[in-house]
Design an enzyme around this catalytic site. Structure first.
Site, PDB file in Angstrom:
ATOM      1  N   HIS A 176       0.851  -1.212   0.015  1.00 47.68           N
ATOM      2  CA  HIS A 176       0.122  -0.073  -0.061  1.00 47.68           C
ATOM      3  C   HIS A 176       0.975   1.125   0.136  1.00 47.68           C
ATOM      4  O   HIS A 176       0.341   2.295  -0.601  1.00 47.68           O
ATOM      5  CB  HIS A 176      -0.894   0.218   1.187  1.00 47.68           C
ATOM      6  CG  HIS A 176      -2.196  -0.999   1.003  1.00 47.68           C
ATOM      7  ND1 HIS A 176      -2.839  -0.504   0.031  1.00 47.68           N
ATOM      8  CD2 HIS A 176      -2.760  -1.707   2.036  1.00 47.68           C
ATOM      9  CE1 HIS A 176      -3.864  -1.694   0.432  1.00 47.68           C
ATOM     10  NE2 HIS A 176      -3.687  -2.252   1.273  1.00 47.68           N
ATOM     11  N   TYR A 187      -9.065   5.096  -3.222  1.00 53.58           N
ATOM     12  CA  TYR A 187      -9.295   3.782  -2.331  1.00 53.58           C
ATOM     13  C   TYR A 187     -11.103   3.707  -2.362  1.00 53.58           C
ATOM     14  O   TYR A 187     -11.690   3.644  -1.386  1.00 53.58           O
ATOM     15  CB  TYR A 187      -9.001   3.867  -0.718  1.00 53.58           C
ATOM     16  CG  TYR A 187      -9.006   2.339  -0.160  1.00 53.58           C
ATOM     17  CD1 TYR A 187      -7.869   1.418  -0.674  1.00 53.58           C
ATOM     18  CD2 TYR A 187      -9.786   2.110   0.676  1.00 53.58           C
ATOM     19  CE1 TYR A 187      -7.902   0.220  -0.078  1.00 53.58           C
ATOM     20  CE2 TYR A 187      -9.722   0.906   1.259  1.00 53.58           C
ATOM     21  CZ  TYR A 187      -8.633   0.084   0.888  1.00 53.58           C
ATOM     22  OH  TYR A 187      -8.690  -1.232   1.730  1.00 53.58           O
ATOM     23  N   ASP A 269     -17.432  -1.208   2.733  1.00 55.33           N
ATOM     24  CA  ASP A 269     -16.045  -1.632   2.180  1.00 55.33           C
ATOM     25  C   ASP A 269     -15.544  -0.847   1.151  1.00 55.33           C
ATOM     26  O   ASP A 269     -14.942  -1.116   0.291  1.00 55.33           O
ATOM     27  CB  ASP A 269     -15.887  -2.973   2.094  1.00 55.33           C
ATOM     28  CG  ASP A 269     -14.344  -3.482   1.921  1.00 55.33           C
ATOM     29  OD1 ASP A 269     -13.525  -2.835   2.630  1.00 55.33           O
ATOM     30  OD2 ASP A 269     -14.019  -4.246   1.226  1.00 55.33           O
TER      31      ASP A 269
END
Length: 484
Positions: A176, A187, A269
């Site tokens: 990352h 993201y 998410d």
């Protein structure tokens, strides 16, 4: 290159949500705590050296050279102040703490993969020191990259074991950081799923490189060492067969698709970043197996070239497929075995390469300053006082496992101290101020959402920017008032 706020951790929120709903109070409590931490992380990429929740300023380090990594491991001692107490620095002998040794060795193995395979000196290509904190929180079910360092929890011991145990998890989280300094993939939705997939790809490559494994000999599992005995599964994710990693009463069934026909549209998410990453994961696995040999060589180099080339932060699957096809052609020639294998791998998961639509600097790093301190805004004279019957919805998402935890409470039914704390919090702009402080992404960390009708509040805050008192209030609320 800048990115939109987000956060990431190795255990996806949907796994933690499953534990919350498992019916086991202890597992639910620990999973909720992990979700709380991670959900807040999912809203901003770390570039600051301080955070209101307790991050202490870290002295600047001298960039390393190509001779080796510069590693420092800290111990949070089950607190949440980062980085914690320094327990091992570069070149020092091992301590008696296994987690410290695992973190130190994992940082080194990750540095070695990037140097040996891609001549990249650390995450930023300039010798960035590698920093890790172990024993974060109490039974914390996660690990995450916060933009400046790695953070590891010890797991709950029932479903998840210590997060330093898994080398591919360490490699995943540090990847990352590489994405942060290169493509800066947003993201969210497909670009976020690519962000997660790139970390899975290079996470398994760290493990395969360390073990000297060829593509056909590797297990292609992410987090196989994290599941405790008795869990019905083999890992958190399978790159070879997305959707088959686990089927457990507490975790549920692995939701990852392996083909675009089964792409999951969800608001959870960050748009299913830990779920839909199964599609590009499968493409890379199939490419590596088709080419044979070491996956960190031709396949990994193609992915690396795409990541560090002309890629936009909002890159989607079709665009990334085109970038990898162009990278294979540039390196191996048009019509080469490698280029044809790339096209076949993407076709196998239902992705048709598109023309590149974005642009971006290959190795440009993200920018940012220190996180603003918690403003602690006093009550507004116009803000209505929450009535005892006021309902507050609290939600925690994110984390390496992608699970979600949520609970709606009535203020008048909370313990007196918590009710008073909520009334004070809702009458101020403090939550909004904390959310505004999240000026970067926190891959694989938790994020908290708070919603209330009167006064009107609808805000999401990454865990790293929370102050300890607010984080503790949110955790207690999600746990139903139980103490950890």
């Amino acid at each position: 290159m800048t990115t939109s706020p987000a956060c990431c951790s190795i255990v996806p929120p949907y796994l933690l949500r499953a534990l919350v709903a498992s019916g086991d109070p202890l597992l639910a409590e620990r999973a909720e705590a992990a979700l709380v931490y991670d959900e807040t992380l999912r809203r901003g990429r770390v570039t600051a050296e301080a955070r209101p929740g307790g991050r202490t300023a870290r002295p600047s380090a001298t960039p390393g050279d190509a001779s080796g990594p510069q590693r420092t491991v800290h111990d949070a001692e089950h607190g949440t102040t980062l980085p914690g107490t320094t327990v091992r620095s570069e070149g020092e002998p091992p301590t008696a703490d296994e987690a410290v040794t695992q973190a130190y060795d994992g940082l080194g193995a990750t540095w070695q993969l990037w140097m040996d395979a891609y001549a990249r000196n650390s995450l930023d290509g300039k010798g960035l020191p590698l920093v890790a904190t172990v024993h974060y929180g109490t039974d914390y079910d996660n690990a995450f990259w916060d933009g400046t360092q790695m953070v590891f929890g010890d797991g709950d011991g029932v479903v998840f074991l210590g997060f330093t145990r898994s080398l591919d998890v360490i490699g995943h989280e540090l990847a990352h950081g590489v994405t942060q300094y290169t493509a800066g993939l947003n993201y969210q939705d497909q670009s976020g799923a690519l962000n997660e997939s790139v970390s899975d790809v290079f996470g398994v490559l760290v493990k395969q490189h360390s073990l000297g494994q060829a593509a056909t000999d590797a297990d292609w599992l992410i987090g196989a060492e994290l599941l405790a005995p008795g869990v019905q599964g083999v890992a958190l994710r399978s790159m070879a067969a997305p959707g088959t990693a686990y089927d457990d009463p507490r975790l549920g069934t692995d939701p990852q698709p392996a083909h675009m026909d089964h792409y999951v549209d969800t608001a959870d998410d960050n748009g299913g970043v830990h779920i839909n990453s199964g599609i590009p994961n499968k493409a890379f696995h199939d490419l590596a197996v088709a080419l044979g040999g070491n996956a960190w060589e031709a396949p990994g180099r193609i992915w690396y070239d795409a990541l560090t080339g002309d890629i936009a932060a909002d890159c989607d699957f079709a665009t990334f497929a085109a970038l990898t096809l162009a990278a294979a052609t540039a390196r191996h020639g048009e019509g080469s075995r490698e280029a044809e294998a790339v096209a076949t791998a993407w076709a196998g998961v239902g992705v048709t390469p598109a023309g590149t639509t974005g642009s971006g600097s290959g190795d440009g790093s993200t920018t940012g300053g220190s996180t603003p301190a918690d403003p602690g805004t006093p009550p507004s004279p116009d803000a209505p006082a929450p009535a005892p019957g006021t309902e507050v919805a609290v939600r925690r998402t994110g984390g390496f496992a992608g699970r979600t935890r949520e609970r709606t409470v009535v203020l008048g039914e909370l313990p007196e101290e918590d009710g008073a704390a909520w009334r004070s919090l809702l009458q101020t702009d403090r939550l909004q101020g904390l959310a505004a402080a999240a000026d970067r992404d926190y891959p694989d960390a938790y994020c908290y959402g708070v919603r209330c009708a009167v006064p009107e509040v609808d805000v999401t805050v990454p865990e790293p920017v929370l102050t300890d008192d607010v984080r503790d209030l949110l955790e207690r609320t999600l746990r139903g008032g139980d103490t950890a």
